[in-house]
Scaffold this motif. Sequence first.
Motif, PDB file in Angstrom:
ATOM      1  N   LYS B 335      95.870  81.853  12.716  1.00  0.00           N
ATOM      2  CA  LYS B 335      94.973  81.271  11.637  1.00  0.00           C
ATOM      3  C   LYS B 335      94.103  80.299  12.852  1.00  0.00           C
ATOM      4  CE  LYS B 335      98.711  80.900   7.937  1.00  0.00           C
ATOM      5  NZ  LYS B 335      97.647  80.974   7.088  1.00  0.00           N
ATOM      6  N   ASN B 336      92.408  81.271  12.387  1.00  0.00           N
ATOM      7  CA  ASN B 336      91.389  80.562  13.012  1.00  0.00           C
ATOM      8  C   ASN B 336      91.153  79.107  11.879  1.00  0.00           C
ATOM      9  OD1 ASN B 336      90.979  80.946  15.609  1.00  0.00           O
ATOM     10  ND2 ASN B 336      90.651  83.263  14.810  1.00  0.00           N
ATOM     11  N   ASP B 353      80.503  86.230  10.714  1.00  0.00           N
ATOM     12  CA  ASP B 353      81.076  87.512  10.187  1.00  0.00           C
ATOM     13  C   ASP B 353      80.541  88.644  11.735  1.00  0.00           C
ATOM     14  OD1 ASP B 353      81.729  89.005   8.256  1.00  0.00           O
ATOM     15  OD2 ASP B 353      79.454  88.666   6.974  1.00  0.00           O
ATOM     16  N   MET B 356      83.394  88.660  14.192  1.00  0.00           N
ATOM     17  CA  MET B 356      85.242  89.162  13.557  1.00  0.00           C
ATOM     18  C   MET B 356      85.158  90.504  13.619  1.00  0.00           C
ATOM     19  SD  MET B 356      86.522  86.424  13.151  1.00  0.00           S
ATOM     20  CE  MET B 356      86.490  85.254  14.718  1.00  0.00           C
ATOM     21  N   VAL B 365      91.397  91.300   8.228  1.00  0.00           N
ATOM     22  CA  VAL B 365      90.458  89.554   8.574  1.00  0.00           C
ATOM     23  C   VAL B 365      89.414  88.734   7.008  1.00  0.00           C
ATOM     24  CG1 VAL B 365      88.604  87.995   9.242  1.00  0.00           C
ATOM     25  CG2 VAL B 365      89.182  90.124  10.145  1.00  0.00           C
ATOM     26  N   TRP B 367      89.139  85.975   4.497  1.00  0.00           N
ATOM     27  CA  TRP B 367      88.832  84.434   4.640  1.00  0.00           C
ATOM     28  C   TRP B 367      88.938  83.237   3.379  1.00  0.00           C
ATOM     29  CZ3 TRP B 367      83.884  84.167   8.378  1.00  0.00           C
ATOM     30  CH2 TRP B 367      83.602  84.230   8.712  1.00  0.00           C
ATOM     31  N   LEU B 376      86.964  76.276   7.611  1.00  0.00           N
ATOM     32  CA  LEU B 376      87.604  77.558   7.355  1.00  0.00           C
ATOM     33  C   LEU B 376      88.758  78.760   7.463  1.00  0.00           C
ATOM     34  CD1 LEU B 376      84.289  80.035   7.982  1.00  0.00           C
ATOM     35  CD2 LEU B 376      85.102  79.246   5.678  1.00  0.00           C
ATOM     36  N   HIS B 377      89.369  78.686   6.640  1.00  0.00           N
ATOM     37  CA  HIS B 377      90.517  79.701   7.918  1.00  0.00           C
ATOM     38  C   HIS B 377      90.106  81.041   8.214  1.00  0.00           C
ATOM     39  CE1 HIS B 377      92.607  75.178   7.176  1.00  0.00           C
ATOM     40  NE2 HIS B 377      92.556  75.723   5.721  1.00  0.00           N
ATOM     41  N   LEU B 378      90.457  81.377   8.701  1.00  0.00           N
ATOM     42  CA  LEU B 378      89.653  82.745   9.070  1.00  0.00           C
ATOM     43  C   LEU B 378      91.745  83.378   9.698  1.00  0.00           C
ATOM     44  CD1 LEU B 378      86.706  83.132  12.121  1.00  0.00           C
ATOM     45  CD2 LEU B 378      87.174  83.602   9.582  1.00  0.00           C
TER      46      LEU B 378
END
Lengths: 459, 459
Positions: B335-336, B353, B356, B365, B367, B376-378
């Motif tokens: 998780k980012n 984008d 990634m 991925v 989002w 944002l949770h990546l």
Amino acid sequence: MKIPELLAAALPQDCVTTEAWALQSYGCDRTTIWPAQAVAVVRPRHIDEVQRCVQLANEHGFALVPSGGRTGLSGGAVASNGEVVLSLERMNRIVDFDPVDASVRVEAGVVTAQLQDYARDKGLYYPVDFAAAGSSQIGGNIATNAGGIKVIRYGMTRDRVRGLSVVTGKGERLELNRGLLKNNTGYDFRHLFVGSEGTLGVICEANLALAPAPADPLVLVLGVPRFADVLEVLASFRQRFSLSAFECFSDNGLRKVCAAHQLAPPLSTPAAYYALIEVDECDGAAEQAVAAFEYCVDQGWVSDGVISQSLGQAAELWKLREYLSETLAAWTPYKNDISVAVSRLPAFLVEADALMAARYPDCEVVWYGHIGDGNLHLNILKPERWSKDDFLSRCSAVTDELGDLLVRHGGSISAEHGVGLLKRDYLHYTRSPAEIELMRGMKALFDPRGVLNPGKLIG
Amino acid sequence: MKIPELLAAALPQDCVTTEAWALQSYGCDRTTIWPAQAVAVVRPRHIDEVQRCVQLANEHGFALVPSGGRTGLSGGAVASNGEVVLSLERMNRIVDFDPVDASVRVEAGVVTAQLQDYARDKGLYYPVDFAAAGSSQIGGNIATNAGGIKVIRYGMTRDRVRGLSVVTGKGERLELNRGLLKNNTGYDFRHLFVGSEGTLGVICEANLALAPAPADPLVLVLGVPRFADVLEVLASFRQRFSLSAFECFSDNGLRKVCAAHQLAPPLSTPAAYYALIEVDECDGAAEQAVAAFEYCVDQGWVSDGVISQSLGQAAELWKLREYLSETLAAWTPYKNDISVAVSRLPAFLVEADALMAARYPDCEVVWYGHIGDGNLHLNILKPERWSKDDFLSRCSAVTDELGDLLVRHGGSISAEHGVGLLKRDYLHYTRSPAEIELMRGMKALFDPRGVLNPGKLIG
Ligand SMILES: Cc1cc2nc3c(=O)[nH]c(=O)nc-3n(C[C@H](O)[C@H](O)[C@H](O)COP(=O)(O)OP(=O)(O)OC[C@H]3O[C@@H](n4cnc5c(N)ncnc54)[C@H](O)[C@@H]3O)c2cc1C
Ligand SMILES: Cc1cc2nc3c(=O)[nH]c(=O)nc-3n(C[C@H](O)[C@H](O)[C@H](O)COP(=O)(O)OP(=O)(O)OC[C@H]3O[C@@H](n4cnc5c(N)ncnc54)[C@H](O)[C@@H]3O)c2cc1C
């Protein structure tokens, strides 16, 4: 080299002055207790020059007093001990505005009213407002976490601050929080600098959140015979409205304002206290306000009232509250700026009232404040025949008793004006010995050589 | 004596356990990266016992991990190094409620949802809300400054905290700010403890501000083919409404949630991204919402949409967002949790984008995030054939590139989950060397022997 020469050698020539008028004027704030005794005034134009100045202070061991509009009421910006005043007034640019983030980036020397006007021009609102907004500066507001008349809806200055650029006492530059809404990456130093009264670092720039433009105001002034009933009035209006202001003041204060400014008293029947209430004008607001007013009359809390019929009249009513502080200045008042939780106010007021009556039989006491936040200003007026020193030492003794009372009611010895020199010896009524010790530790961390505002806040 | 025996001798017997299940269960949070290796679990019932525990740790030099609901996503509550877990779960009383102040005083172990329910029963609202509210605790929320789905209107946990009772790493008790609305008496340690992730002190009690009960919600889910257009949709709705939530998620996430929970997709025409918008239901709100929706369709930003017709349907739509995090857990996501200023999002998204796509050609991925706050949770999903270690080291490398990107856009490497163990080595992307050094100094001040959560946050 002497200090002014050191500074003149390191900074653009016109940044440094030692002229007598400047030493006098930049050495004081609105307290008139300590004599101005600055050795120089520095007025940098850029953060690099601020940093250079702090570095010099560290190298040569002299003290700096960060200085804004010097409207402070606690002696925080006083230079009475041979310090160099570091005025931010030339750093007064609005650097950036972002409509998407509804934020501005401003230099510390921007005057509060300048930012208010700028925000209005952008269709937005900077809600930190109080009677000194025309001369206080954003840096000073942040360093004291200024409150004012809109706290009940918008919070304190703290709640506006999304980012800070500071030069620490050590001379390091920090960019704190960078304007982000969310940033959970460890200890939030931004909040440490808010309210630090120039003792940890010099605030040079700030990123501030603007609010949406508010609706036009509807203002009421109600006469309230008994102080405790002001809280009943507050509760009644709160039930019907999201208030944008709820202020109160005592009749003796009102009379002084009316006399000094040739204003008509707002009500035909005077009352011992008044509540000034502001709500958003909107469909049905006036009817609701009248209903709330009538309810308060029926309950016996309110004796008379007036409701604004125009923006002009709303502004006129506000003057009754806004002119108070400046009007009282003629009496060299001793100001207690105290707070308790709103729920504790009734019990506290009974005791505070008795204390004031018992301890100041010879002095007039003017009460006013942001009572919707639990914040009262107790102004003790100096009897003409007393010397300033006598008066001060009498007041100091009573402040100790007030401190004890505040401890019992879980209150604060400084709600919004800060500690500075004036409340330094009373700090222990609100902060524990362990906290004060930790504050000293923190000071040592950011300002190991103690060059920033020595003697203020924690002594 | 061994550590568990020391603790058992000093505290009520049933406070200390060394049973294997307990060491395992209390030694982990929702990250599944570090093995649980606690030596004991202490579960005090009173702040005195917490203090005793911290004093023992100082005397005997062992480490404590303050522990809440262990729903954390950054390894902050992990005990993988022979620490003693100090769980607050038994300190779960709601100590006091005051209707005038609209505040509660709660122990740290109160579960978030328990407080939400309590507030609702009192006709008020505790607005910190997120998918882990059923098990996360107030102490953990404060220690991580939890955000969630209502930040856009109500702010972070920080904005609720009016007072804290803490035991510092040194073993001292501090009563911070005592529930006051206004208290300008020096450095505000309360804000230092918010978000300190258990490294400065143990939060034992908190005074929290409740909000007025909100209106019923009106919820929309809109399909948005291009991510950047989500921001246009945000601006359009903001012009008409004071939003109470604005979330977004990508289609691959939605599909996984629908499959895992047997939910119908919200729209007949799928889109690459979705915006979930919540506003207050009131006269004309539905018409305004439809108008905003139609405007967005006309502009080509939105391809399809649904608007809730009942509270039940609003709740159903929320599930699509709320179930995401738990659903993805099956894929061991990396998780980012990042943020930039909302105004910087469009430019940032283009680059993020591309990054990634280039760096995770083999990974899915997902989002999603609280995009109205710039957060944002990546989520990078682990391909089944990769080992956990391979996956982690690949992700770590990309996180460095993401860090560089965030630096360029003035963003944060942790918007709301905190740093813990997971983001510790990336802290320098958001905090400067000078700041990190000051953080260490602060740690030494509050916890000179380093007994609280060593290795977390600043290492
Ligand atoms: C008529 C009147 C009404 C007032 N009403 C209110 C009120 O309602 N609410 C309220 O909160 N206050 C009120 N005040 C007090 C005062 O106006 C505020 O505290 C104001 O925020 C001070 O700003 P300033 O720029 O004048 O600061 P100054 O007086 O110049 O300085 C205040 C403190 O901040 C420090 N400081 C100044 N600039 C910086 C900087 N850039 N970096 C670091 N430290 C700095 C100084 O060293 C000092 O300790 C009132 C004052 C007056 C005269
Ligand atoms: C499904 C899911 C969704 C989530 N969504 C969000 C979201 O939207 N927003 C968000 O912000 N977070 C979210 N989280 C993360 C997490 O729920 C929050 O960080 C939460 O606040 C952690 O609370 P906790 O009680 O579980 O803390 P824990 O995980 O137990 O601990 C977290 C940290 O706080 C410290 N700590 C705990 N209690 C104390 C105490 N009393 N005193 C001092 N330190 C203490 C620990 O040492 C640790 O460093 C989510 C998690 C999950 C599993």
